[in-house]
Write a protein that holds these residues in place. Structure first.
Motif, short mmCIF file in Angstrom:
data_model
loop_
_atom_site.label_atom_id
_atom_site.label_comp_id
_atom_site.label_asym_id
_atom_site.label_seq_id
_atom_site.Cartn_x
_atom_site.Cartn_y
_atom_site.Cartn_z
N ILE A 79 6.62 15.96 -0.75
CA ILE A 79 5.90 15.11 0.45
C ILE A 79 5.41 15.94 1.30
O ILE A 79 5.13 16.44 2.41
CB ILE A 79 6.51 14.03 1.28
N PRO A 80 3.50 16.59 1.14
CA PRO A 80 3.05 17.05 2.85
C PRO A 80 3.79 16.78 3.85
O PRO A 80 3.98 15.97 4.35
CB PRO A 80 1.85 16.88 2.46
N ASN A 81 3.74 18.23 4.30
CA ASN A 81 4.47 18.40 5.43
C ASN A 81 3.33 18.72 6.51
O ASN A 81 4.26 18.92 7.79
CB ASN A 81 5.84 19.14 5.63
N LEU A 82 2.53 19.26 6.55
CA LEU A 82 1.09 19.10 7.52
C LEU A 82 0.28 18.91 8.31
O LEU A 82 -0.88 18.88 8.65
CB LEU A 82 1.17 21.21 7.17
N SER A 83 -0.07 17.29 6.84
CA SER A 83 -1.59 16.70 7.18
C SER A 83 -0.21 14.92 6.73
O SER A 83 0.16 14.79 5.38
CB SER A 83 -2.76 16.83 6.47
N GLN A 84 -1.34 14.44 7.30
CA GLN A 84 -0.90 12.68 7.26
C GLN A 84 -1.63 12.02 6.24
O GLN A 84 -1.46 11.12 5.86
CB GLN A 84 -0.50 12.25 8.36
N ASP A 85 -3.07 13.22 6.10
CA ASP A 85 -4.17 12.17 5.70
C ASP A 85 -4.19 11.90 4.01
O ASP A 85 -4.51 10.75 3.95
CB ASP A 85 -5.40 13.07 5.37
N PHE A 86 -2.65 11.99 3.17
CA PHE A 86 -2.61 11.60 1.83
C PHE A 86 -2.17 10.06 2.30
O PHE A 86 -2.37 9.47 1.20
CB PHE A 86 -1.81 11.97 1.37
N TYR A 87 -1.25 9.99 2.87
CA TYR A 87 -1.29 7.75 3.20
C TYR A 87 -2.34 7.14 3.14
O TYR A 87 -2.50 6.33 2.78
CB TYR A 87 -0.81 7.94 4.81
N ARG A 88 -3.63 7.95 3.37
CA ARG A 88 -4.94 7.23 3.53
C ARG A 88 -5.59 6.84 2.73
O ARG A 88 -5.70 5.56 1.80
CB ARG A 88 -5.92 7.53 4.32
N PHE A 89 -5.53 8.39 2.08
CA PHE A 89 -5.65 8.09 0.17
C PHE A 89 -5.45 7.33 -0.41
O PHE A 89 -5.84 6.46 -1.30
CB PHE A 89 -5.93 9.65 0.09
N ILE A 90 -3.87 6.96 -0.77
CA ILE A 90 -2.91 6.20 -0.89
C ILE A 90 -3.87 4.86 -1.16
O ILE A 90 -3.37 3.82 -1.46
CB ILE A 90 -1.58 6.02 -1.08
N TRP A 91 -3.69 4.19 0.55
CA TRP A 91 -3.96 3.34 0.41
C TRP A 91 -5.55 3.24 0.64
O TRP A 91 -5.56 1.79 -0.61
CB TRP A 91 -4.02 3.90 2.41
N ASP A 92 -6.42 3.54 -0.08
CA ASP A 92 -7.99 3.66 -0.27
C ASP A 92 -7.75 3.16 -1.60
O ASP A 92 -8.44 2.81 -1.84
CB ASP A 92 -8.47 4.40 0.33
N GLY A 93 -7.54 3.90 -2.63
CA GLY A 93 -7.12 3.38 -3.97
C GLY A 93 -6.33 2.24 -4.20
O GLY A 93 -6.76 1.53 -5.36
N ARG A 94 -5.48 2.13 -3.73
CA ARG A 94 -4.57 0.51 -4.12
C ARG A 94 -5.16 -0.56 -3.38
O ARG A 94 -6.15 -2.06 -3.95
CB ARG A 94 -3.16 0.57 -3.09
#
Length: 473
Positions: A79-94
């Motif tokens: 799980i990325p440890n230097l950035s939180q942006d990927f949570y938004r990526f997953i949100w947008d895709g879903r």
């Protein structure tokens, strides 16, 4: 004596790969971004080893490519440890898979109304943070397509979705390796130059590790430049549009093609010239025609990709979100911070609303200067112009996240300049902002970063420009 034996038996590169693998594993699975000393030490060590690996194995393309793959593979389950942006990526895709337009709704809107339209909505919102969740998405359509793919294969697992996103980024990196190698060969530059990007710890950690899609944008950009060099300009335009619709960055390069097409069409058949009274205008007219067609293909492809999301509200939301980067956000800036302090002295408060909009104008004027007052460009000069255009943009920007440097780093491998490589090392200290509870920056640290970057930049561009060896980093 020990080092001599290792060199003779060719075991040193293997040992370096093994040590790097251990360090990358620690980076991926045993590091918090607030652990600033551990972060700096690990990064410094792995960067030094990377540099030695490329130096020692310049002629062993397969070995370096395999090492690049192994280092990326180590991050697959992380799980990325230097950035939180990927949570938004997953949100947008879903959200898209639920039939909703991600450009029209903020995550905060759903959570505030106790609506949970997707699986793990609360976890994703908590992960991305209130700041990210309160803004409309700014990720273009190809970026969104990658998010959709993650949603299709991992609709109820955050770790699974991160794995899918990571595999897409890794695939893009090796696409960059493939076309970057071919372009270097075409330009008669050292092929190993591509590993200053592909094997760079900054790229591995920020793109593969932290899931930033600059890697996908870079892949399309390099592919497009390769096609353009091969005079397949129509396909180059389509691929360039794919780069734009992954990240908007390549938009600023569009004016730089102005002289390219005139240059590429100055050689015409002598018989054709002899039959035409106005000999000088034939190639210029053809060049302008191709230039217009090139821009038209890019614009049309871009609009077609945005079309599924288009609405009046989309335009309003998207323009506001993009505008935030120039009028609200501040991080790891250089010249802007100096201008901001001057503003404090004269006005007593932060002038970001004015300064943040004025500095990009300087960037635009510089790009236009490169576009219209530098004739007879070839591929190397075109890429160099791109490098300096985006460098000036970063120097003048209010927000310079570390992963932004990926663009100038890939462009630099086709030039003589090393300052992006140096920047890819020193930029790690910008993460020291996360060493305190309120995530405030230490301006002395930022000053150190840019003192190093500007020193190397000035040395290369203004002092040793004529002494730089042609065709190598």
């Amino acid at each position: 004596m020990f080092n001599s034996i290792l060199f003779k038996t060719k075991k040193l590169p293997l040992l370096l790969v093994l040590i790097s693998a251990v360090l990358y594993s620690l980076f991926a699975y045993n590091l918090e971004r607030t652990a600033h000393l551990k972060l700096i030490v690990l990064y410094t060590a792995v960067f030094f080893i990377f540099y030695k690996l490329v130096q020692l194995n310049k002629d062993n393309f397969k070995f370096l490519a395999l090492a690049a793959f192994i280092f990326r593979a180590l991050f697959v389950l992380a799980i990325p440890n230097l950035s939180q942006d990927f949570y938004r990526f997953i949100w947008d895709g879903r959200i898209i898979l639920e039939g909703l337009n991600p450009y029209l709704y903020t995550p905060e809107l759903f959570i505030a109304n106790n609506q949970f339209p997707i699986a793990q909505a609360e976890e994703l919102y908590a992960g991305m943070g209130a700041l990210n969740g309160s803004h409309f998405t700014n990720y273009p359509p190809i970026n969104q397509l990658c998010f959709i793919v993650a949603g299709i294969f991992a609709n109820k697992s955050i770790v699974g979705a991160a794995m899918v996103l990571r595999l897409l980024i890794i695939a893009a990196d090796f696409g960059t390796l493939y076309f970057g190698k071919k372009l270097l060969e075409k330009l008669k530059l050292p092929v190993h130059n591509i590993f200053w990007f592909i094997l760079n710890p900054f790229i591995i950690i920020e793109l593969t590790g932290n899931l930033h899609f600059e890697g996908v944008m870079v892949f399309f950009l390099v592919w497009s430049l390769y096609l353009l060099h091969c005079n397949k300009w129509k396909w180059a335009a389509v691929v360039f549009a794919l780069s734009i619709t992954t990240k908007l960055v390549p938009l600023m390069f569009l004016p730089l093609f102005f002289w390219w097409f005139s240059k590429r069409n100055t050689t015409v058949n002598q018989t054709e010239l002899s039959l035409n009274k106005n000999k000088k205008r034939v190639p210029i007219f053809e060049g302008i025609t191709k230039l217009v067609a090139f821009y038209s293909i890019i614009i049309l492809t871009t609009l077609l990709l945005f079309a599924p999301f288009f609405s009046t509200q989309f335009i309003n939301n998207y323009s506001k979100t993009v505008g935030l980067w120039f009028g609200n956000f501040e991080f790891n800036a250089s010249i802007y911070y100096i201008a901001r302090e001057i503003g404090y002295w004269f006005r007593g408060y932060n002038e970001i609303a004015i300064i943040g909009k004025a500095l990009p104008v300087i960037t635009v004027l510089y790009i236009l200067f490169l576009s219209f007052f530098r004739k007879k460009i070839d591929t190397k000069k075109l890429i160099t112009a791109m490098l300096f255009s985006f460098t000036v943009y970063l120097f003048l920007s209010t927000t310079v996240h570390p992963w932004y440097i990926a663009t100038i780093l890939i462009l630099s491998v086709f030039t003589n300049y090393k300052f992006p490589l140096v920047w890819s090392f020193i930029v790690i200290i910008s993460y020291l902002a996360y060493a305190n509870a309120d995530n405030t920056e230490n301006l002395w640290v930022i000053g150190l970063e840019y003192m190093v970057v500007f020193s190397v930049f000035i040395w290369e561009v203004f002092i040793t420009k004529k002494r730089l060896p042609k065709g190598s980093l």
